[in-house]
Design a protein around this motif. Sequence first.
Motif, PDB file in Angstrom:
ATOM      1  N   GLY A  33      -2.868   5.022  -4.608  1.00 50.59           N
ATOM      2  CA  GLY A  33      -3.374   5.067  -3.328  1.00 50.59           C
ATOM      3  C   GLY A  33      -4.984   4.871  -3.078  1.00 50.59           C
ATOM      4  N   THR A  63       0.917   4.205  -3.064  1.00 51.43           N
ATOM      5  CA  THR A  63       0.731   5.570  -2.555  1.00 51.43           C
ATOM      6  C   THR A  63       2.050   6.388  -3.000  1.00 51.43           C
ATOM      7  N   ASN A  68       0.700  -1.093   0.095  1.00 53.02           N
ATOM      8  CA  ASN A  68      -0.059   0.165  -0.055  1.00 53.02           C
ATOM      9  C   ASN A  68       1.051   1.374  -0.129  1.00 53.02           C
ATOM     10  N   PRO A  69       1.856   1.470   0.846  1.00 52.14           N
ATOM     11  CA  PRO A  69       2.807   2.640   0.788  1.00 52.14           C
ATOM     12  C   PRO A  69       3.462   2.699  -0.496  1.00 52.14           C
TER      13      PRO A  69
END
Length: 58
Positions: free
Chosen positions: A37, A32, A28-29
């Motif tokens: 994201g 993003t 996820n990061p």
Amino acid sequence: MSRFRLLPTAAQEARLLEHCAHARFIWNPAVTARGGGASARPANRELQLATSAIRQKS
């Protein structure tokens, strides 16, 4: 293409789910950081809720 079938024990299943949650935590990061994201994909919130539910079971 190779196909494999997993028939994990309860303990192995818990470990596999934990591994997937950890991989998602890192993924996820990274998404993003590349400009994606949660706001870019509304379905991502549903996945986060499902992952959270799996973590609470463990």
